[in-house]
Design a protein around this motif. Structure first.
Motif, short mmCIF file in Angstrom:
data_model
loop_
_atom_site.label_atom_id
_atom_site.label_comp_id
_atom_site.label_asym_id
_atom_site.label_seq_id
_atom_site.Cartn_x
_atom_site.Cartn_y
_atom_site.Cartn_z
N ALA A 90 0.83 -1.21 0.00
CA ALA A 90 0.00 0.00 0.00
C ALA A 90 0.86 1.26 0.00
CB ALA A 90 -0.94 0.00 1.21
N ASP A 91 2.05 1.16 0.59
CA ASP A 91 2.97 2.30 0.63
C ASP A 91 3.81 2.41 -0.63
OD1 ASP A 91 2.09 2.97 3.15
OD2 ASP A 91 3.70 1.96 4.20
N ASN A 92 3.54 1.58 -1.61
CA ASN A 92 4.27 1.62 -2.89
C ASN A 92 5.76 1.38 -2.66
OD1 ASN A 92 4.13 1.82 -5.67
ND2 ASN A 92 4.55 4.01 -5.69
N ASN A 93 6.04 0.46 -1.77
CA ASN A 93 7.42 0.23 -1.34
C ASN A 93 7.81 -1.24 -1.45
OD1 ASN A 93 9.90 0.98 -0.34
ND2 ASN A 93 9.29 0.62 1.79
N GLY A 94 7.32 -1.90 -2.49
CA GLY A 94 7.61 -3.32 -2.66
C GLY A 94 6.43 -4.18 -2.28
N PHE A 95 6.65 -5.50 -2.27
CA PHE A 95 5.55 -6.44 -1.97
C PHE A 95 6.16 -7.81 -1.73
CE2 PHE A 95 6.24 -6.09 -6.50
CZ PHE A 95 6.50 -7.40 -6.84
N ASN A 96 5.34 -8.71 -1.27
CA ASN A 96 5.77 -10.08 -1.04
C ASN A 96 4.68 -11.01 -1.55
OD1 ASN A 96 7.50 -12.03 -0.27
ND2 ASN A 96 7.13 -11.85 1.93
N THR A 97 5.04 -11.97 -2.40
CA THR A 97 4.02 -12.83 -2.99
C THR A 97 4.37 -14.30 -2.76
OG1 THR A 97 5.10 -13.16 -5.13
CG2 THR A 97 3.75 -11.18 -4.87
N GLY A 98 3.33 -15.10 -2.86
CA GLY A 98 3.53 -16.54 -2.91
C GLY A 98 3.61 -16.99 -4.37
N ILE A 99 4.54 -17.89 -4.64
CA ILE A 99 4.65 -18.45 -5.99
C ILE A 99 3.76 -19.68 -6.06
CG2 ILE A 99 6.22 -19.44 -7.69
CD1 ILE A 99 8.51 -17.99 -6.27
N ARG A 100 2.82 -19.65 -6.99
CA ARG A 100 1.96 -20.82 -7.20
C ARG A 100 2.35 -21.48 -8.52
NH1 ARG A 100 -1.78 -21.72 -3.59
NH2 ARG A 100 -2.35 -19.99 -2.22
N TYR A 101 2.68 -22.74 -8.43
CA TYR A 101 3.04 -23.52 -9.62
C TYR A 101 1.93 -24.55 -9.82
CZ TYR A 101 5.69 -26.69 -12.66
OH TYR A 101 6.09 -27.49 -13.71
N GLN A 102 1.24 -24.41 -10.93
CA GLN A 102 0.07 -25.26 -11.17
C GLN A 102 -0.88 -25.23 -9.96
OE1 GLN A 102 1.99 -28.97 -12.20
NE2 GLN A 102 2.45 -28.27 -14.30
N GLY A 103 -1.00 -24.03 -9.41
CA GLY A 103 -1.94 -23.81 -8.31
C GLY A 103 -1.39 -24.04 -6.93
N GLU A 104 -0.28 -24.77 -6.83
CA GLU A 104 0.27 -25.11 -5.52
C GLU A 104 1.26 -24.04 -5.05
OE1 GLU A 104 2.88 -28.70 -3.42
OE2 GLU A 104 2.63 -28.59 -5.61
N LEU A 105 1.20 -23.72 -3.76
CA LEU A 105 2.15 -22.76 -3.20
C LEU A 105 3.51 -23.42 -3.05
CD1 LEU A 105 2.51 -19.92 -1.92
CD2 LEU A 105 1.95 -20.97 0.27
N VAL A 106 4.50 -22.92 -3.78
CA VAL A 106 5.82 -23.58 -3.77
C VAL A 106 6.96 -22.63 -3.42
CG1 VAL A 106 5.12 -25.33 -5.47
CG2 VAL A 106 6.16 -23.17 -6.25
N GLY A 107 6.67 -21.39 -3.08
CA GLY A 107 7.75 -20.48 -2.75
C GLY A 107 7.27 -19.07 -2.59
#
Lengths: 187, 187, 187, 187, 187, 187
Positions: free
Chosen positions: D62-79
Motif C-alpha cells: 500500500a505504501d508503494n514500497n515493494g511487496f511479497n508474494t507466494g509463488i503458485r506452480y500449477q496452483g500449488e504454493l511452492v515459494g
C-alpha cells in the motif's frame, strides 16, 4: 448536547464540531475583554480554526486527561471552563476558565468551579485542584478566594501575554479542605 | 458526568473510564436477558475490558462519528443507546440500544430515541435515521413502530448471534416525516 | 499488476499508484455518464487526487476489510468494483461497482460480480453479500436481478446525489442460495 | 486472490490473511531445506505469526514500497518472491526469493524473476534491479546468472545466519541491459 | 548541545530544531561544492525545510536506527556525518557524510569516521560498516581507503544525481579487521 | 554516546537503548536511597523496562519537548537530570534530577544544573526555569538555593509518594536574574 449540570441556570457543555461558529462568535465579540488576560485571543481569526481545536479537546477527554466545556447560562454560551490535564499519579488537576464580559458578576464562574470541585474530589477521587490567575487579574482571583482556596505561591513570569510576562498566583484546594469547608458565598 | 437530558427521569450519559465497573455490573446482572439479542454479551467477562472499550467510544465521539451513552433512569444505569456512526455525506445515522430487564415497560427507550431523533434532525441536520431490529425481537421493534418509523426492508441473515444468523428489520425515519408527525405515545 | 481473473476477457486489478492517470482518464471521459448515479464524480478534478485515494484503498485491503479494483476488459480499464468493507462478525460484505459507458451491455459487470460472489462465499467464507442500487438506476439493478439476488428492502433517501436524496434498493444473496442457484445468464 | 501471472503454470499471489495456514505449512515442511540460507526459519513456530506479518507485507505494498508474494506452480504454493523495497529516488529495487525443495529444478524461479524484471523496468520505470545471494548458495546464484545479471561485488559478512556471517554476492541488472538481452534459457 | 567528541578539535553534534538556520547556511554557502555529489542539494531552498527534517532524524535516533550529526571543527559547523540505518539482525550499518569546501583537507572526515567505527564496533557491537562513494568522487573515496576499508564492489547506476546515474563503489570494514588494523594516517 | 559537557569531570549523556542495563544497575543499587523521594523506584524491577522507557525519552527530545540524561562523573553513571517538558509559548521549563548515594556531596548536581541553566537561557532562549523539591528533601533543595533561585511557593500535597502526599517547594530562576548573578559556589 452533552452537559454537566451546575444548577438550574448553568450548564457546562462539551464542545462539539457543531459549536464552532457559536464559540467563535462569543470570542470575537469579547476580544478586548478577553485578550487582557488570555494570550491566544489574537490567534483566533476564523471559526474554522475551531474545527481543528475542538476534536483535540474531545480527544483529551477520551484520553481521560481533562476536558474543555462551554458555560451556558440560561442556555446562552457565556464562557469556558475545563481541567487542563489530570495527573493521575499525583491525583491532581488544574482548572482554567474565562467569561464573556456581559456574564461577569452573576456568580456564574464561582458556581461552575464549585461544581467541578465536587466532581474532581467525589467523582474522580482527586486529592488536589489548582487554579492559576494572573497577579492583577482580580476578577479571576476572586473565584478561588471566594471558594476558600489557599494561596500557595507566586510563579514569577509564569505566563507570556503579548510579549510581556506576568506573575501567576497559585491557588490550591485539597480534598480534606473541601470536605470541611464551612461557608460558600456565590457572590 | 456529561449527560444529555431526555426528560425529568431520563438522562443519557457519555461513558467515561470511571464507569467501567457500573457498566459491567449492569451487563453482568442481565446476561440471560441481553444475550438473547446481543452477540457480544458472552465476550464480556471482566469490567477491565471496558477500560479499552470506553476510550474507543469517546474517540468515536471526538471524531464526530457517533457516540455511545448509558441510559440513566432516576439516576440508575439501566441501558445503553447511541449512534453507531454518522454518514455525513448522506446525512444519515443508525441508532442502537438495549435495556436492562427491570427497566423494560416504562417507555424509557421510546423517550430516549425520540430525544435522539430531535438531536439528529434539528441539531446535527441529518436527513435520515435508521433502526435495525432482530425480526423476532418484538420489544425492540415496538420502539420504532411506536414512534412512527417506516419498515423499509428485511435484511436476511443480517446478524450473527451465537453461530446462528437471524433477519434484521430495517426501520427508517426521515426529517420531513419527523417534522410532520402527528402523534406520539410513550407507552 | 495484481489481478483477479474473472474469465478470458475480464480481470479485476488492484489499483496501484502507477494507475492514477489511467483511472482519472476513465472517470474524466465518462463524467456525464457516471455522475448520474455517483455522488463523488464532480469532486474528482485532477489525477493527483488518486495519489491520496489509492493508498487508502490498498490500506483497506491490508486491513482485510475489503478492496477496490479496476475492471479490465480485454486489457482496457472500463470500470471499478470492490467490497466496501467486510463485517467479519456477521460474515457480510457489500459490493459496489460502476462501468464506463462504452463497456455497458457486454455482461462485464454480471460476470465480475459472479466471480466476486464465488470469492466471498468460497474463499472468505462469508455468509451474505449485499448490493445497493439507486431505485431508478435500472442498469445497475439488472446485475443483482440477473444473478438471482433477492430484493430485501428500499432504503428511503438512502443516498445523497448532488443535493437530492434518492432511495436505494437493497439486494441480498446468501451462501446457501448461491450454492443452490440453478441458472445464470451473463446477458 | 490477486495474482500476477507469470505464464501458464506460474502465478505470483499477494498473500492475504486467509493464506496464513497454507504459507506456514509450506515453510514447516521445508524447514531443513530453507534454513540452510534463510535466517528467519527457526523463528516461525506457528501459523498465527503470519497473522501479524502478512498485514505488514500488504501495508508495504500500500505504501508503494515493494511487496511479497507466494509463488503458485500449477496452483500449488511452492515459494515466495518479492521486492524488498523500492528506492524511488534512485529508481532501484532488490528482489528476494525462496523455493520449496520439491519445486527446485523446474525453472520456476527464473521465470518468476524474469517476469518481475519486466514489471520493474517497463511498468514501474525502475532503472536497476539487484539480487543478493549467499556466496555458496549456488542454486540461488544460478537464477541471476541464467538471466544475464552482472556480478557487481561481494559484500563480506553481509548476512547473519544462525550466528555465523557469510558473504553476499551482489548481482545487478540495468534497464538498458534488459532491453538488449539476447537470450534467455529458463533451465 | 549533545555531542560525540572525536578529538580536541572535532565534535559530532545531534542536530536539534535550534540548528535549522545554521545548517541551512552551511548548505547554502556550499551549493556548487555539495551538489556535485549530493542529489538533494537543489531541493533545499529554505531553512524552514529543516524544521521538518531534523525531527525525522531525531526520531530515527530514538528508534535506535542510526542518526545524523553536524560536524563541528573548532566549534564551527563544517559538515555532516551519520549512520543511515542500523540492520540489527545482520549487525551492519552504513556511514554517509559530506564536508563544506573550506573544511576539506584537514583530516576532519577521516578522524570522524574513525571515531564512528570505534563506536559501531565497540559500543554497539556491530560486525560490519559500509561506506558507498560515487566512483569519481575521489575525495570521498580517500576516506575509507585511508582507514583501510576493502573495496567490495561497484554498484552500477547505484545513485541518481540530477537525472544521471553514476556507479557507487562499496567499501566494507569488519570488526575483526578494525581490531587488527596496523596503521592509521589522518591525512 | 552523545553528551553535553558540563566540565572536565561531568558529562550529561542522552540515554540510548544500549544503556538499559547500566541505568538499571545504578537504580537497583540505590533503591533505599532513591525511593525516599522518588515515587517510581519500586516500579522498576527489571532492566528490560528501560527498553520501553528510553525510546519515550528520546522521542520527547525529538519533539523538542525536553530530554532526560544520565550524569557521568569521571565516566561513571551517577545520576540523572533533564527538562521535564518545554512550554514554548511561555518560554519555560522545569528541571528534575536525582543522584546516586555515593555521588552526593561533590557539587555534581549544582554544576549540572548550572550548565543546564546556561543552555536553557542562552541556547534555547527560555525566560524561566523551575525546580520543585519535596519540602523535607533538604539535599535536593540545596541545589537551587546554592544557585540563587527564588522560593516562589509551596504546592501543598503536590506529589504522591507511596500513598502519602508531601508538599513541593517551587523554586524559580529568570533569565534576567541569571544574567545578573553575582556569585556561584559549587559546594
Amino acid at each position: 448536547m452533552f452537559t454537566f449540570k451546575v444548577d438550574e441556570e448553568i450548564e457546562l457543555q462539551l464542545f462539539q464540531l457543531k459549536d464552532c461558529k457559536e464559540l467563535y462568535r462569543m470570542v470575537d465579540t469579547n476580544r478586548s475583554h478577553l485578550r487582557e488576560w488570555l494570550g491566544w485571543v489574537d490567534d483566533m481569526t476564523s471559526p474554522y480554526q475551531y474545527e481543528t481545536i475542538i476534536p483535540v479537546w474531545l480527544k483529551q477527554f477520551a484520553d481521560n486527561n481533562g476536558f474543555n466545556t462551554g458555560i451556558r447560562y440560561q442556555g446562552e454560551l457565556v464562557g469556558s471552563i475545563g481541567f487542563h490535564y489530570i495527573d493521575w499519579r499525583n491525583r491532581h488537576t488544574t482548572i482554567g476558565y474565562y467569561l464573556a464580559k456581559n456574564a461577569v458578576g452573576k456568580g456564574i464562574m464561582t458556581r461552575s468551579v464549585r461544581a467541578l470541585l465536587d466532581y474532581a474530589f467525589y467523582e474522580l477521587g482527586l486529592n488536589r485542584v489548582e487554579i492559576r490567575c494572573g497577579e492583577y487579574n482580580l476578577k479571576s482571583r476572586a473565584i478561588p478566594e471566594r471558594l476558600g482556596f489557599t494561596i500557595e505561591g507566586r510563579i514569577r513570569d509564569g505566563e507570556a501575554l503579548y510579549n510581556n510576562f506576568h506573575d501567576l498566583i497559585v491557588y490550591g484546594m485539597l480534598t480534606r479542605e473541601w470536605n470541611n469547608r464551612t461557608a460558600y458565598k456565590p457572590y
